[in-house]
Write a protein that holds these residues in place. Structure first.
Motif, PDB file in Angstrom:
ATOM      1  N   UNK A  35      14.852 -26.870  20.392  1.00 41.75           N
ATOM      2  CA  UNK A  35      16.217 -27.234  20.011  1.00 41.75           C
ATOM      3  C   UNK A  35      16.541 -28.644  20.483  1.00 41.75           C
ATOM      4  N   UNK A  36      16.106 -28.971  21.700  1.00 41.22           N
ATOM      5  CA  UNK A  36      16.333 -30.308  22.236  1.00 41.22           C
ATOM      6  C   UNK A  36      15.642 -31.367  21.396  1.00 41.22           C
ATOM      7  N   UNK A  37      14.442 -31.069  20.905  1.00 39.07           N
ATOM      8  CA  UNK A  37      13.717 -32.014  20.055  1.00 39.07           C
ATOM      9  C   UNK A  37      14.416 -32.181  18.709  1.00 39.07           C
ATOM     10  N   UNK A  38      14.934 -31.073  18.153  1.00 41.25           N
ATOM     11  CA  UNK A  38      15.579 -31.119  16.842  1.00 41.25           C
ATOM     12  C   UNK A  38      16.992 -31.685  16.889  1.00 41.25           C
ATOM     13  N   UNK A  39      17.583 -31.720  18.071  1.00 41.12           N
ATOM     14  CA  UNK A  39      18.998 -32.101  18.197  1.00 41.12           C
ATOM     15  C   UNK A  39      19.311 -33.493  17.637  1.00 41.12           C
ATOM     16  N   UNK A  40      18.591 -34.566  18.010  1.00 40.76           N
ATOM     17  CA  UNK A  40      18.963 -35.892  17.498  1.00 40.76           C
ATOM     18  C   UNK A  40      18.868 -35.995  15.983  1.00 40.76           C
ATOM     19  N   UNK A  41      17.801 -35.428  15.412  1.00 44.86           N
ATOM     20  CA  UNK A  41      17.626 -35.523  13.965  1.00 44.86           C
ATOM     21  C   UNK A  41      18.706 -34.782  13.194  1.00 44.86           C
ATOM     22  N   UNK A  42      19.084 -33.613  13.675  1.00 43.35           N
ATOM     23  CA  UNK A  42      20.115 -32.839  12.979  1.00 43.35           C
ATOM     24  C   UNK A  42      21.467 -33.529  13.085  1.00 43.35           C
ATOM     25  N   UNK A  43      21.802 -34.011  14.272  1.00 46.45           N
ATOM     26  CA  UNK A  43      23.107 -34.651  14.451  1.00 46.45           C
ATOM     27  C   UNK A  43      23.210 -35.974  13.699  1.00 46.45           C
ATOM     28  N   UNK A  44      22.078 -36.614  13.451  1.00 46.81           N
ATOM     29  CA  UNK A  44      22.087 -37.877  12.706  1.00 46.81           C
ATOM     30  C   UNK A  44      21.926 -37.681  11.203  1.00 46.81           C
ATOM     31  N   UNK A  45      21.803 -36.440  10.762  1.00 44.68           N
ATOM     32  CA  UNK A  45      21.588 -36.161   9.343  1.00 44.68           C
ATOM     33  C   UNK A  45      22.909 -36.236   8.582  1.00 44.68           C
ATOM     34  N   UNK A  46      23.026 -37.054   7.547  1.00 42.70           N
ATOM     35  CA  UNK A  46      24.279 -37.129   6.771  1.00 42.70           C
ATOM     36  C   UNK A  46      24.719 -35.790   6.182  1.00 42.70           C
ATOM     37  N   UNK A  47      23.798 -34.966   5.624  1.00 45.33           N
ATOM     38  CA  UNK A  47      24.272 -33.663   5.121  1.00 45.33           C
ATOM     39  C   UNK A  47      24.910 -32.788   6.199  1.00 45.33           C
ATOM     40  N   UNK A  48      24.351 -32.814   7.411  1.00 42.46           N
ATOM     41  CA  UNK A  48      24.919 -32.009   8.493  1.00 42.46           C
ATOM     42  C   UNK A  48      26.298 -32.534   8.883  1.00 42.46           C
ATOM     43  N   UNK A  49      26.435 -33.831   8.989  1.00 38.36           N
ATOM     44  CA  UNK A  49      27.730 -34.418   9.332  1.00 38.36           C
ATOM     45  C   UNK A  49      28.767 -34.124   8.249  1.00 38.36           C
ATOM     46  N   UNK A  50      28.333 -34.194   6.981  1.00 37.98           N
ATOM     47  CA  UNK A  50      29.261 -33.866   5.897  1.00 37.98           C
ATOM     48  C   UNK A  50      29.661 -32.395   5.946  1.00 37.98           C
ATOM     49  N   UNK A  51      28.686 -31.512   6.215  1.00 33.56           N
ATOM     50  CA  UNK A  51      28.996 -30.086   6.319  1.00 33.56           C
ATOM     51  C   UNK A  51      29.938 -29.813   7.482  1.00 33.56           C
ATOM     52  N   UNK A  52      29.708 -30.499   8.614  1.00 38.61           N
ATOM     53  CA  UNK A  52      30.598 -30.322   9.763  1.00 38.61           C
ATOM     54  C   UNK A  52      32.008 -30.775   9.439  1.00 38.61           C
ATOM     55  N   UNK A  53      32.127 -31.895   8.736  1.00 40.05           N
ATOM     56  CA  UNK A  53      33.456 -32.368   8.353  1.00 40.05           C
ATOM     57  C   UNK A  53      34.173 -31.400   7.436  1.00 40.05           C
ATOM     58  N   UNK A  54      33.440 -30.809   6.494  1.00 39.25           N
ATOM     59  CA  UNK A  54      34.048 -29.854   5.575  1.00 39.25           C
ATOM     60  C   UNK A  54      34.550 -28.624   6.324  1.00 39.25           C
ATOM     61  N   UNK A  55      33.686 -28.068   7.173  1.00 40.44           N
ATOM     62  CA  UNK A  55      34.067 -26.853   7.896  1.00 40.44           C
ATOM     63  C   UNK A  55      35.216 -27.107   8.862  1.00 40.44           C
ATOM     64  N   UNK A  56      35.138 -28.173   9.630  1.00 34.47           N
ATOM     65  CA  UNK A  56      36.166 -28.432  10.641  1.00 34.47           C
ATOM     66  C   UNK A  56      37.501 -28.821  10.012  1.00 34.47           C
ATOM     67  N   UNK A  57      37.468 -29.521   8.893  1.00 35.80           N
ATOM     68  CA  UNK A  57      38.736 -29.831   8.212  1.00 35.80           C
ATOM     69  C   UNK A  57      39.375 -28.566   7.658  1.00 35.80           C
ATOM     70  N   UNK A  58      38.555 -27.652   7.127  1.00 35.04           N
ATOM     71  CA  UNK A  58      39.095 -26.371   6.659  1.00 35.04           C
ATOM     72  C   UNK A  58      39.679 -25.561   7.814  1.00 35.04           C
ATOM     73  N   UNK A  59      38.998 -25.589   8.970  1.00 31.57           N
ATOM     74  CA  UNK A  59      39.512 -24.885  10.149  1.00 31.57           C
ATOM     75  C   UNK A  59      40.845 -25.487  10.593  1.00 31.57           C
ATOM     76  N   UNK A  60      40.948 -26.810  10.593  1.00 27.77           N
ATOM     77  CA  UNK A  60      42.195 -27.462  11.004  1.00 27.77           C
ATOM     78  C   UNK A  60      43.333 -27.099  10.055  1.00 27.77           C
ATOM     79  N   UNK A  61      43.060 -27.114   8.747  1.00 27.85           N
ATOM     80  CA  UNK A  61      44.099 -26.745   7.781  1.00 27.85           C
ATOM     81  C   UNK A  61      44.529 -25.295   7.966  1.00 27.85           C
ATOM     82  N   UNK A  62      43.536 -24.410   8.105  1.00 31.93           N
ATOM     83  CA  UNK A  62      43.874 -22.999   8.275  1.00 31.93           C
ATOM     84  C   UNK A  62      44.644 -22.730   9.550  1.00 31.93           C
ATOM     85  N   UNK A  63      44.273 -23.406  10.631  1.00 31.79           N
ATOM     86  CA  UNK A  63      44.999 -23.222  11.887  1.00 31.79           C
ATOM     87  C   UNK A  63      46.436 -23.707  11.774  1.00 31.79           C
ATOM     88  N   UNK A  64      46.660 -24.807  11.067  1.00 33.80           N
ATOM     89  CA  UNK A  64      48.028 -25.295  10.906  1.00 33.80           C
ATOM     90  C   UNK A  64      48.881 -24.288  10.129  1.00 33.80           C
TER      91      UNK A  64
END
Length: 274
Positions: free
Chosen positions: A59-88
């Motif tokens: 997991x430690x080896x995979x961590x930098x590559x996953x966090x630097x991956x544009x698809x992962x960052x885009x997916x995180x933004x989608x999920x977290x923005x939906x969570x923020x909207x739902x919480x509001x």
């Protein structure tokens, strides 16, 4: 005293300085516990599990590559923005319903049973119904998040409204305060500790609701990324996404704690004197 009994304290004597240092430093104790858990995880997986099962070193080896991956960052933004909207949405609706249930006896008798019952309903059971109403779209995910986070807020605010001293309400009515002035001027501020506790619970449930919805609906987000990586036996990458969700929850909880300590000092006053 027998020699065997006297040898036990002597044998443990070298560990006493280490125990004292760990007890004196909560951070060191937490780090030691984390190292122990990760070490046990690594050893057990290496000895008993197949090679594709996630382990801390991979997991430690995979961590930098996953966090630097544009698809992962885009997916995180989608999920977290939906969570923020739902919480509001859940926060606004939960506060209103909680004040109503906790302040109006008729509303409590009419709604309390349903609020408590739906709070206990598993989110996995409600997602298929939401997909019928909203389709296999992001709207169903948002509805799942609102459903997951609404009830802890409403229940805690209702409990806080019931705890308001009757003398405060009687004084307000004696000065001819209107219902909305009593609700938002007396009841809601008095219920603030309960509301904060409800928000803490709602954040975790909202994240779980988002991930479950993305599992079932297969819409873009961290949940779908975790599901895809797990099905393709990339468990280390999936665990990195799980850690990212946990990190978000920790950051939100730390932010709430900072707000409480810096802006609501009276909220922690009882702990300092205890």
């Amino acid at each position: 005293m027998p020699a065997g009994l006297a040898a036990v304290p002597a044998a443990s004597a070298p560990y006493r300085p280490l125990q004292k240092r760990l007890a004196a430093s909560p951070l060191a104790l937490k780090l030691a516990g984390g190292v122990f858990v990760l070490g046990a995880w690594e050893i057990v997986v290496r000895l008993t599990a197949p090679a594709y099962v996630a382990k801390p070193s991979r997991i430690l080896v995979a961590l930098p590559g996953v966090l630097a991956s544009p698809p992962v960052l885009a997916a995180a933004g989608i999920t977290l923005s939906a969570v923020a909207q739902g919480l509001f949405i859940a926060l606004v609706a939960g506060v209103l319903v909680g004040l109503l249930v906790g302040s109006v006896p008729l509303a409590e008798r009419a709604l309390s049973l349903y609020v408590n019952g739906l709070y206990a309903m598993p989110m996995v059971a409600i997602v298929p119904l939401l997909t019928i109403w909203f389709g296999y779209t992001s709207a169903a995910r948002l509805a799942t998040i609102v459903f997951a986070s609404f009830f802890p807020i409403a229940m805690n605010v209702a409990d806080g409204a019931r705890s308001v001293p009757r003398e405060h309400l009687e004084v307000a009515r004696a000065y001819r305060a209107r219902p909305h002035q009593i609700w938002f001027g007396i009841t809601l501020p008095s219920s603030l500790p309960y509301l904060i506790a409800g928000i803490r619970l709602a954040v975790g449930r909202a994240l779980v609701g988002a991930v479950v919805a993305e599992f079932v609906i297969s819409v873009d987000g961290l949940g779908f990324y975790i599901l895809f990586q797990s099905r393709t036996f990339h468990h280390n990458e999936a665990l990195v996404a799980v850690i990212l969700l946990a990190f978000f929850a920790v950051v939100v909880d730390a932010g709430i704690d900072w707000i409480v300590r810096s802006r609501l000092r009276w909220y922690r006053a009882g702990e300092k004197t205890a």
